[in-house]
Design a protein around this motif. Structure first.
Motif, mmCIF file in Angstrom:
data_model
loop_
_atom_site.group_PDB
_atom_site.id
_atom_site.type_symbol
_atom_site.label_atom_id
_atom_site.label_comp_id
_atom_site.label_asym_id
_atom_site.label_seq_id
_atom_site.Cartn_x
_atom_site.Cartn_y
_atom_site.Cartn_z
ATOM 1 N N VAL A 160 0.890 -0.945 -0.021
ATOM 2 C CA VAL A 160 0.039 -0.123 -0.015
ATOM 3 C C VAL A 160 0.738 1.150 -0.084
ATOM 4 C CG1 VAL A 160 -1.817 1.283 1.311
ATOM 5 C CG2 VAL A 160 -1.862 -1.188 1.383
ATOM 6 N N GLY A 209 -7.434 3.566 0.049
ATOM 7 C CA GLY A 209 -8.196 3.406 1.164
ATOM 8 C C GLY A 209 -8.598 4.704 1.795
ATOM 9 N N HIS A 254 -14.335 2.093 4.507
ATOM 10 C CA HIS A 254 -14.496 0.674 3.790
ATOM 11 C C HIS A 254 -14.272 -0.341 4.788
ATOM 12 C CE1 HIS A 254 -10.462 1.238 2.906
ATOM 13 N NE2 HIS A 254 -10.243 -0.030 3.007
ATOM 14 N N LEU A 280 -1.682 -4.605 8.781
ATOM 15 C CA LEU A 280 -1.164 -3.624 7.991
ATOM 16 C C LEU A 280 0.340 -3.317 8.825
ATOM 17 C CD1 LEU A 280 -1.447 -1.761 5.398
ATOM 18 C CD2 LEU A 280 -2.429 0.218 6.824
ATOM 19 N N THR A 333 -4.356 6.309 10.160
ATOM 20 C CA THR A 333 -5.642 5.585 9.688
ATOM 21 C C THR A 333 -6.772 5.554 10.993
ATOM 22 O OG1 THR A 333 -4.203 4.021 8.806
ATOM 23 C CG2 THR A 333 -6.397 3.503 8.945
ATOM 24 N N HIS A 383 -12.540 1.225 8.178
ATOM 25 C CA HIS A 383 -11.327 2.029 8.542
ATOM 26 C C HIS A 383 -11.204 3.235 7.001
ATOM 27 C CE1 HIS A 383 -9.962 -1.345 6.011
ATOM 28 N NE2 HIS A 383 -9.111 -0.878 5.656
ATOM 29 N N ALA A 421 -8.147 5.742 5.551
ATOM 30 C CA ALA A 421 -6.744 5.977 5.639
ATOM 31 C C ALA A 421 -6.503 7.488 5.174
ATOM 32 C CB ALA A 421 -5.859 5.396 4.359
ATOM 33 N N ARG A 442 4.901 7.083 1.775
ATOM 34 C CA ARG A 442 4.228 5.996 2.770
ATOM 35 C C ARG A 442 4.275 4.908 2.163
ATOM 36 N NH1 ARG A 442 -1.096 4.451 4.377
ATOM 37 N NH2 ARG A 442 -1.583 4.771 6.654
ATOM 38 N N ARG A 476 0.169 -4.940 3.366
ATOM 39 C CA ARG A 476 -1.060 -5.548 4.267
ATOM 40 C C ARG A 476 -1.192 -6.942 3.975
ATOM 41 N NH1 ARG A 476 -6.728 -3.598 2.093
ATOM 42 N NH2 ARG A 476 -7.025 -5.596 1.302
HETATM 43 C C1 SIN Z 1 -6.170 0.028 3.560
HETATM 44 O O1 SIN Z 1 -7.297 0.252 3.324
HETATM 45 O O2 SIN Z 1 -6.191 -1.194 3.661
HETATM 46 C C2 SIN Z 1 -4.996 0.843 3.712
HETATM 47 C C3 SIN Z 1 -5.094 1.743 5.146
HETATM 48 C C4 SIN Z 1 -4.180 2.600 5.380
HETATM 49 O O3 SIN Z 1 -3.250 2.684 4.300
HETATM 50 O O4 SIN Z 1 -3.901 3.179 6.226
#
Ligand code: SIN
Length: 286
Positions: free
Chosen positions: A84, A96, A100, A115, A127, A262, A264, A273, A277
Protein backbone atom coordinates in the motif's frame (compact mmCIF):
# COMPACT_ATOMS: atom_id res chain seq x y z
CA UNK A 1 10.19 -9.99 28.22
CA UNK A 2 7.42 -8.93 30.68
CA UNK A 3 3.85 -10.15 30.35
CA UNK A 4 1.72 -8.88 27.48
CA UNK A 5 -0.19 -5.71 28.36
CA UNK A 6 -3.25 -4.32 26.59
CA UNK A 7 -3.86 -0.57 26.76
CA UNK A 8 -7.07 0.81 25.18
CA UNK A 9 -6.53 3.99 23.14
CA UNK A 10 -10.13 5.25 23.01
CA UNK A 11 -13.56 4.58 24.50
CA UNK A 12 -14.94 3.26 21.20
CA UNK A 13 -12.35 0.72 20.04
CA UNK A 14 -8.63 0.11 19.66
CA UNK A 15 -5.85 -0.98 22.02
CA UNK A 16 -2.08 -1.08 21.97
CA UNK A 17 -0.48 -4.40 22.84
CA UNK A 18 2.81 -4.09 24.68
CA UNK A 19 5.66 -6.47 25.45
CA UNK A 20 5.53 -8.73 22.43
CA UNK A 21 8.02 -9.30 19.63
CA UNK A 22 6.11 -10.42 16.53
CA UNK A 23 9.29 -11.54 14.78
CA UNK A 24 9.51 -14.46 17.21
CA UNK A 25 7.40 -17.57 17.38
CA UNK A 26 4.54 -16.82 19.80
CA UNK A 27 3.59 -19.48 22.32
CA UNK A 28 -0.08 -20.42 22.77
CA UNK A 29 -0.51 -18.22 25.82
CA UNK A 30 0.81 -15.15 23.95
CA UNK A 31 -1.31 -16.00 20.91
CA UNK A 32 -4.47 -16.43 23.01
CA UNK A 33 -3.93 -13.07 24.76
CA UNK A 34 -3.51 -11.28 21.42
CA UNK A 35 -6.51 -13.05 19.96
CA UNK A 36 -8.69 -12.11 22.95
CA UNK A 37 -7.48 -8.49 22.84
CA UNK A 38 -8.35 -8.42 19.13
CA UNK A 39 -11.90 -9.68 19.80
CA UNK A 40 -12.37 -7.31 22.76
CA UNK A 41 -10.92 -4.17 21.14
CA UNK A 42 -11.67 -4.78 17.42
CA UNK A 43 -8.35 -3.28 16.32
CA UNK A 44 -5.01 -3.78 18.04
CA UNK A 45 -1.70 -2.02 17.49
CA UNK A 46 1.90 -3.07 18.03
CA UNK A 47 4.83 -0.64 18.05
CA UNK A 48 8.52 -0.96 17.21
CA UNK A 49 8.33 -4.27 15.39
CA UNK A 50 11.19 -5.20 13.09
CA UNK A 51 9.67 -7.71 10.70
CA UNK A 52 10.71 -9.28 7.43
CA UNK A 53 7.84 -9.87 4.98
CA UNK A 54 8.11 -13.58 5.84
CA UNK A 55 7.66 -12.89 9.58
CA UNK A 56 4.67 -10.65 8.83
CA UNK A 57 3.09 -13.50 6.84
CA UNK A 58 3.89 -16.06 9.56
CA UNK A 59 2.21 -13.95 12.26
CA UNK A 60 -0.85 -13.28 10.07
CA UNK A 61 -1.20 -17.01 9.30
CA UNK A 62 -1.66 -17.79 13.00
CA UNK A 63 -5.15 -16.29 12.59
CA UNK A 64 -6.22 -18.07 9.39
CA UNK A 65 -5.61 -18.62 5.72
CA UNK A 66 -4.41 -15.56 3.81
CA UNK A 67 -6.25 -14.02 0.88
CA UNK A 68 -4.63 -13.21 -2.44
CA UNK A 69 -6.07 -9.86 -3.59
CA UNK A 70 -7.91 -10.16 -6.91
CA UNK A 71 -6.94 -6.71 -8.18
CA UNK A 72 -3.74 -5.72 -6.40
CA UNK A 73 -0.67 -7.82 -7.12
CA UNK A 74 1.23 -8.90 -4.03
CA UNK A 75 4.98 -8.74 -3.51
CA UNK A 76 6.82 -11.06 -5.94
CA UNK A 77 8.32 -13.16 -3.17
CA UNK A 78 5.31 -12.88 -0.79
CA UNK A 79 2.12 -12.72 -2.90
CA UNK A 80 -0.02 -12.67 0.29
CA UNK A 81 1.32 -9.17 1.09
CA UNK A 82 0.02 -6.24 -0.92
CA UNK A 83 2.07 -3.07 -0.97
CA UNK A 84 0.00 0.00 0.00
CA UNK A 85 2.14 2.83 -1.34
CA UNK A 86 1.96 6.49 -2.08
CA UNK A 87 5.20 8.16 -3.01
CA UNK A 88 6.26 11.66 -1.96
CA UNK A 89 5.67 13.28 -5.34
CA UNK A 90 2.32 11.66 -6.09
CA UNK A 91 -0.46 14.27 -6.03
CA UNK A 92 -3.25 11.72 -6.57
CA UNK A 93 -5.51 10.43 -3.80
CA UNK A 94 -4.27 7.57 -1.65
CA UNK A 95 -5.53 3.98 -1.50
CA UNK A 96 -8.04 3.41 1.29
CA UNK A 97 -9.05 7.07 1.66
CA UNK A 98 -12.77 6.30 1.77
CA UNK A 99 -14.50 4.45 4.63
CA UNK A 100 -14.60 0.74 3.87
CA UNK A 101 -14.32 -2.86 4.98
CA UNK A 102 -11.67 -4.83 3.10
CA UNK A 103 -12.85 -6.96 0.17
CA UNK A 104 -16.53 -6.97 1.17
CA UNK A 105 -17.16 -7.58 -2.57
CA UNK A 106 -16.19 -11.23 -2.02
CA UNK A 107 -18.59 -14.04 -1.01
CA UNK A 108 -16.22 -14.54 1.91
CA UNK A 109 -14.97 -11.09 2.93
CA UNK A 110 -11.88 -10.66 5.06
CA UNK A 111 -11.73 -11.74 8.69
CA UNK A 112 -9.00 -9.23 9.41
CA UNK A 113 -6.13 -7.25 7.93
CA UNK A 114 -2.63 -6.69 9.27
CA UNK A 115 -1.04 -3.49 8.02
CA UNK A 116 2.65 -2.91 8.73
CA UNK A 117 4.38 0.46 8.41
CA UNK A 118 7.68 0.12 6.52
CA UNK A 119 8.20 3.83 5.72
CA UNK A 120 5.79 6.34 7.18
CA UNK A 121 5.48 10.13 6.96
CA UNK A 122 7.00 12.28 9.72
CA UNK A 123 3.44 13.38 10.38
CA UNK A 124 0.12 12.66 8.68
CA UNK A 125 -1.07 9.44 7.09
CA UNK A 126 -2.96 8.26 10.21
CA UNK A 127 -5.65 5.60 9.88
CA UNK A 128 -9.09 5.96 11.48
CA UNK A 129 -11.17 2.97 12.55
CA UNK A 130 -14.88 2.77 13.32
CA UNK A 131 -16.76 0.33 15.58
CA UNK A 132 -19.62 -1.25 13.62
CA UNK A 133 -21.06 -2.99 16.70
CA UNK A 134 -21.64 0.43 18.24
CA UNK A 135 -22.99 1.74 14.95
CA UNK A 136 -25.63 -1.00 15.09
CA UNK A 137 -26.34 -0.87 18.83
CA UNK A 138 -26.93 2.90 18.88
CA UNK A 139 -29.62 2.81 16.18
CA UNK A 140 -33.23 3.26 17.27
CA UNK A 141 -35.31 0.11 17.69
CA UNK A 142 -37.45 1.29 14.77
CA UNK A 143 -34.53 1.40 12.35
CA UNK A 144 -33.12 -1.85 13.74
CA UNK A 145 -36.44 -3.50 12.85
CA UNK A 146 -36.42 -1.95 9.36
CA UNK A 147 -32.96 -3.25 8.48
CA UNK A 148 -33.18 -6.55 10.38
CA UNK A 149 -33.83 -8.72 7.33
CA UNK A 150 -32.33 -6.54 4.62
CA UNK A 151 -29.48 -7.73 2.46
CA UNK A 152 -27.18 -5.43 0.49
CA UNK A 153 -25.32 -5.82 -2.78
CA UNK A 154 -21.54 -5.40 -2.71
CA UNK A 155 -19.31 -5.13 -5.79
CA UNK A 156 -15.77 -4.09 -6.66
CA UNK A 157 -17.02 -2.59 -9.92
CA UNK A 158 -16.99 1.00 -8.65
CA UNK A 159 -13.26 0.75 -7.94
CA UNK A 160 -11.73 -1.95 -10.14
CA UNK A 161 -14.26 -2.16 -13.02
CA UNK A 162 -12.85 -1.77 -16.57
CA UNK A 163 -14.79 1.43 -17.20
CA UNK A 164 -13.28 2.94 -14.00
CA UNK A 165 -9.71 2.45 -15.22
CA UNK A 166 -9.16 5.93 -16.65
CA UNK A 167 -10.91 7.76 -13.82
CA UNK A 168 -9.19 5.70 -11.11
CA UNK A 169 -5.72 6.13 -12.58
CA UNK A 170 -6.24 9.89 -12.80
CA UNK A 171 -7.68 10.12 -9.31
CA UNK A 172 -5.72 7.60 -7.26
CA UNK A 173 -2.08 6.77 -6.66
CA UNK A 174 -2.36 3.76 -8.96
CA UNK A 175 0.60 4.03 -11.27
CA UNK A 176 3.96 2.41 -11.74
CA UNK A 177 5.44 4.56 -8.97
CA UNK A 178 2.77 3.66 -6.44
CA UNK A 179 0.25 0.81 -6.70
CA UNK A 180 -0.12 -1.34 -9.77
CA UNK A 181 -3.86 -2.05 -9.67
CA UNK A 182 -5.58 -4.40 -12.15
CA UNK A 183 -8.96 -3.43 -13.63
CA UNK A 184 -11.24 -6.13 -15.03
CA UNK A 185 -14.74 -7.14 -16.04
CA UNK A 186 -14.77 -9.64 -13.14
CA UNK A 187 -14.89 -6.65 -10.76
CA UNK A 188 -18.53 -6.13 -11.81
CA UNK A 189 -19.64 -9.36 -10.09
CA UNK A 190 -22.14 -8.73 -7.32
CA UNK A 191 -22.55 -10.51 -4.00
CA UNK A 192 -25.25 -10.12 -1.38
CA UNK A 193 -24.56 -9.88 2.36
CA UNK A 194 -26.86 -9.26 5.34
CA UNK A 195 -26.97 -5.60 6.40
CA UNK A 196 -26.71 -6.72 10.02
CA UNK A 197 -24.28 -9.58 10.49
CA UNK A 198 -23.54 -11.74 13.50
CA UNK A 199 -19.89 -12.02 14.42
CA UNK A 200 -18.93 -15.69 14.25
CA UNK A 201 -16.67 -15.49 17.33
CA UNK A 202 -18.34 -12.97 19.65
CA UNK A 203 -21.97 -13.58 18.64
CA UNK A 204 -22.53 -9.78 18.55
CA UNK A 205 -24.44 -7.95 15.82
CA UNK A 206 -22.78 -5.28 13.66
CA UNK A 207 -23.73 -3.14 10.68
CA UNK A 208 -22.17 -4.47 7.49
CA UNK A 209 -22.37 -1.84 4.73
CA UNK A 210 -19.65 0.47 3.41
CA UNK A 211 -19.42 3.34 1.00
CA UNK A 212 -16.83 1.82 -1.34
CA UNK A 213 -18.41 -1.53 -2.14
CA UNK A 214 -22.11 -1.42 -1.12
CA UNK A 215 -24.31 -0.19 -3.96
CA UNK A 216 -27.94 -0.96 -3.02
CA UNK A 217 -30.24 -3.12 -0.95
CA UNK A 218 -31.19 -6.44 -2.51
CA UNK A 219 -34.56 -6.08 -4.25
CA UNK A 220 -34.37 -2.25 -4.12
CA UNK A 221 -33.23 0.08 -6.91
CA UNK A 222 -30.09 2.19 -6.54
CA UNK A 223 -32.28 5.27 -6.25
CA UNK A 224 -34.50 3.75 -3.57
CA UNK A 225 -31.48 2.57 -1.60
CA UNK A 226 -29.48 5.80 -1.78
CA UNK A 227 -31.07 7.74 1.10
CA UNK A 228 -30.96 4.99 3.72
CA UNK A 229 -27.51 3.83 2.66
CA UNK A 230 -26.16 7.36 2.89
CA UNK A 231 -27.59 7.65 6.39
CA UNK A 232 -25.98 4.35 7.44
CA UNK A 233 -22.59 5.31 5.91
CA UNK A 234 -22.56 8.65 7.73
CA UNK A 235 -23.95 7.24 10.96
CA UNK A 236 -21.47 4.38 11.19
CA UNK A 237 -18.49 6.72 10.99
CA UNK A 238 -19.58 9.26 13.63
CA UNK A 239 -16.52 10.45 15.59
CA UNK A 240 -17.95 8.85 18.78
CA UNK A 241 -17.57 5.40 17.20
CA UNK A 242 -13.95 5.87 16.08
CA UNK A 243 -10.31 5.83 17.12
CA UNK A 244 -7.31 7.22 15.26
CA UNK A 245 -3.88 5.62 14.97
CA UNK A 246 -0.67 7.53 14.42
CA UNK A 247 1.86 5.42 12.57
CA UNK A 248 5.57 5.05 13.25
CA UNK A 249 7.98 2.95 11.29
CA UNK A 250 7.59 -0.62 12.57
CA UNK A 251 3.97 -0.19 13.74
CA UNK A 252 1.46 -2.92 12.98
CA UNK A 253 -2.33 -2.50 13.03
CA UNK A 254 -4.53 -5.60 13.07
CA UNK A 255 -8.26 -4.93 12.58
CA UNK A 256 -11.36 -7.12 12.48
CA UNK A 257 -13.13 -6.47 9.17
CA UNK A 258 -16.25 -8.24 10.45
CA UNK A 259 -17.02 -5.35 12.81
CA UNK A 260 -14.69 -2.47 11.81
CA UNK A 261 -14.46 0.02 8.97
CA UNK A 262 -11.32 2.05 8.33
CA UNK A 263 -10.21 5.18 6.50
CA UNK A 264 -6.65 6.14 5.53
CA UNK A 265 -6.01 9.88 5.80
CA UNK A 266 -4.43 11.54 2.78
CA UNK A 267 -2.60 14.46 4.40
CA UNK A 268 1.09 13.69 3.83
CA UNK A 269 2.02 15.19 0.47
CA UNK A 270 5.81 15.33 0.19
CA UNK A 271 6.38 12.16 2.23
CA UNK A 272 6.58 8.54 1.14
CA UNK A 273 4.21 6.14 2.86
CA UNK A 274 5.00 2.46 2.29
CA UNK A 275 2.93 -0.20 4.01
CA UNK A 276 2.43 -3.94 3.58
CA UNK A 277 -0.96 -5.54 4.15
CA UNK A 278 -1.82 -9.17 4.82
CA UNK A 279 -5.52 -10.05 4.62
CA UNK A 280 -7.00 -13.05 6.42
CA UNK A 281 -9.81 -14.89 4.68
CA UNK A 282 -13.11 -14.79 6.55
CA UNK A 283 -16.35 -16.72 6.36
CA UNK A 284 -19.63 -15.97 4.63
CA UNK A 285 -21.48 -13.33 6.69
CA UNK A 286 -24.70 -14.49 8.38
C1 SIN B 1 -6.29 -0.08 3.62
O1 SIN B 1 -7.36 0.42 3.33
O2 SIN B 1 -6.14 -1.27 3.75
C2 SIN B 1 -5.10 0.83 3.85
C3 SIN B 1 -5.21 1.59 5.11
C4 SIN B 1 -4.06 2.54 5.30
O3 SIN B 1 -3.24 2.68 4.39
O4 SIN B 1 -3.97 3.14 6.36
Amino acid sequence: MSAIEVQPISGALGAEILNVDLSEHLNNDQFNKIHQAFLDNLVVFFRDQDLTPGQHVRFAKRFGELDIHKFIPGLPENPELIPVIKSAGDTNSNFGGIWHTDVSFQEQPALGSLLYGRKVPEYGGDTIFSNMYLAYERLSNGLKRTIADLRAIHTAGQVYGVDKRQESIQRFAYGDESMNVRFGADAEEEVSHPVVRIHPETGKKSLFVNEVYTTRFEGWTIEESAGLLKFLFNWSTRPDFTCRFRWQQGSMAFWDNRCVQHYALDDYYGFDRIMHRATIRGDKPV
